[in-house]
Enzyme design. Structure first.
Site, PDB file in Angstrom:
ATOM      1  N   HIS A 100       1.867  17.916  28.683  1.00 16.57           N
ATOM      2  CA  HIS A 100       1.173  19.184  28.573  1.00 16.57           C
ATOM      3  C   HIS A 100       1.236  20.063  27.186  1.00 16.57           C
ATOM      4  O   HIS A 100       2.540  19.577  26.624  1.00 16.57           O
ATOM      5  CB  HIS A 100       1.857  20.008  29.674  1.00 16.57           C
ATOM      6  CG  HIS A 100       3.113  19.881  29.822  1.00 16.57           C
ATOM      7  ND1 HIS A 100       4.197  18.939  30.257  1.00 16.57           N
ATOM      8  CD2 HIS A 100       4.035  20.789  29.506  1.00 16.57           C
ATOM      9  CE1 HIS A 100       5.403  19.141  30.059  1.00 16.57           C
ATOM     10  NE2 HIS A 100       5.297  20.323  29.680  1.00 16.57           N
ATOM     11  N   HIS A 102       1.685  23.524  25.684  1.00 15.77           N
ATOM     12  CA  HIS A 102       2.060  24.924  25.829  1.00 15.77           C
ATOM     13  C   HIS A 102       1.331  25.826  24.963  1.00 15.77           C
ATOM     14  O   HIS A 102       1.099  25.647  23.731  1.00 15.77           O
ATOM     15  CB  HIS A 102       3.484  25.214  25.822  1.00 15.77           C
ATOM     16  CG  HIS A 102       4.118  24.506  26.536  1.00 15.77           C
ATOM     17  ND1 HIS A 102       4.745  25.274  27.838  1.00 15.77           N
ATOM     18  CD2 HIS A 102       4.941  23.380  26.628  1.00 15.77           C
ATOM     19  CE1 HIS A 102       5.650  24.404  28.445  1.00 15.77           C
ATOM     20  NE2 HIS A 102       5.853  23.360  27.823  1.00 15.77           N
TER      21      HIS A 102
HETATM   22  P1  AMP Z   1       8.405  21.427  29.593  1.00 13.11           P
HETATM   23  O1  AMP Z   1       8.451  19.964  30.300  1.00 13.11           O
HETATM   24  O2  AMP Z   1       9.687  21.731  29.221  1.00 13.11           O
HETATM   25  O3  AMP Z   1       7.488  21.269  28.530  1.00 13.11           O
HETATM   26  O4  AMP Z   1       7.704  22.416  30.717  1.00 13.11           O
HETATM   27  C1  AMP Z   1       7.375  22.327  31.760  1.00 13.11           C
HETATM   28  C2  AMP Z   1       6.659  23.467  32.332  1.00 13.11           C
HETATM   29  O5  AMP Z   1       5.819  23.399  33.219  1.00 13.11           O
HETATM   30  C3  AMP Z   1       7.688  24.617  32.369  1.00 13.11           C
HETATM   31  O6  AMP Z   1       7.215  25.715  31.658  1.00 13.11           O
HETATM   32  C4  AMP Z   1       7.484  25.267  33.662  1.00 13.11           C
HETATM   33  O7  AMP Z   1       7.599  26.418  34.023  1.00 13.11           O
HETATM   34  C5  AMP Z   1       6.128  24.539  34.149  1.00 13.11           C
HETATM   35  N1  AMP Z   1       5.685  24.292  35.531  1.00 13.11           N
HETATM   36  C6  AMP Z   1       6.472  23.512  36.411  1.00 13.11           C
HETATM   37  N2  AMP Z   1       5.891  23.460  37.499  1.00 13.11           N
HETATM   38  C7  AMP Z   1       4.638  24.202  37.537  1.00 13.11           C
HETATM   39  C8  AMP Z   1       3.695  24.357  38.391  1.00 13.11           C
HETATM   40  N3  AMP Z   1       3.587  23.832  39.747  1.00 13.11           N
HETATM   41  N4  AMP Z   1       2.471  25.163  37.952  1.00 13.11           N
HETATM   42  C9  AMP Z   1       2.669  25.717  36.660  1.00 13.11           C
HETATM   43  N5  AMP Z   1       3.641  25.400  35.706  1.00 13.11           N
HETATM   44  C10 AMP Z   1       4.521  24.703  36.047  1.00 13.11           C
END
Ligand code: AMP
Ligand code: ZN
Length: 137
Positions: A100, A102
């Site tokens: 993903h 950001h």
């Molecule tokens: P990272 O793996 O650290 O890059 O970040 C994972 C991101 O996914 C975090 O910023 C979470 O807030 C976000 N996240 C986790 N679950 C969900 C969800 N169900 N819907 C939207 N965002 C999510």
């Protein structure tokens, strides 16, 4: 679809999201815990763990969606700028193991801090640059 992958479940609409863009290959939705208003995640519909295992063609599709929607996000929340980032592997704070990207709107005095920087020792930068160049395939 990967079992127990929360983002695969979002793609399959098995769990809800605040979706902002969808095409054949990619999806973009609001991060549930935003660093700022409008913080968005862009994902490929096919499950890849992170940048270390996604093929070029698929990655470019994700990046094209990032490019396409970033101006809309910036205007919609009236941001002064945008940071774009990817966490790859646990040590780099990757919490969801479906690639993903950001998109993080930035505002004056929003309190977010960037990474603290370090210094290279004498000759170290050349050595590291050489090491990396040699490994690029
Ligand atoms: P990272 O793996 O650290 O890059 O970040 C994972 C991101 O996914 C975090 O910023 C979470 O807030 C976000 N996240 C986790 N679950 C969900 C969800 N169900 N819907 C939207 N965002 C999510
Ligand atoms: Zn997945």
């Amino acid at each position: 679809m990967e079992n127990d992958c929360i983002f695969c479940k979002i793609i399959e609409k098995k769990i809800p999201s605040d979706m902002i863009y969808e095409d054949k290959d990619t999806l973009a939705f609001l991060d549930i815990n935003p660093v700022n208003q409008g913080h968005t995640l862009v994902i490929p519909k096919k499950h890849y763990k992170n940048i270390l295992d996604i093929p070029s063609k698929e990655f470019l599709k994700v990046m094209e969606t990032v490019r396409k929607i970033t101006p809309a996000i910036k205007e919609a929340v009236n941001a002064g700028g945008i940071n774009i980032g990817i966490s790859n592997e646990k040590i780099a704070a990757q919490a969801v193991f479906h690639l993903h990207i950001h998109i993080m709107p930035r505002f004056e005095n929003d309190g977010l801090k960037m990474f603290p920087s370090k210094k290279y020792k004498e000759g170290e930068a050349k050595q590291i640059a050489n090491k990396i160049r040699f490994k690029i395939i």
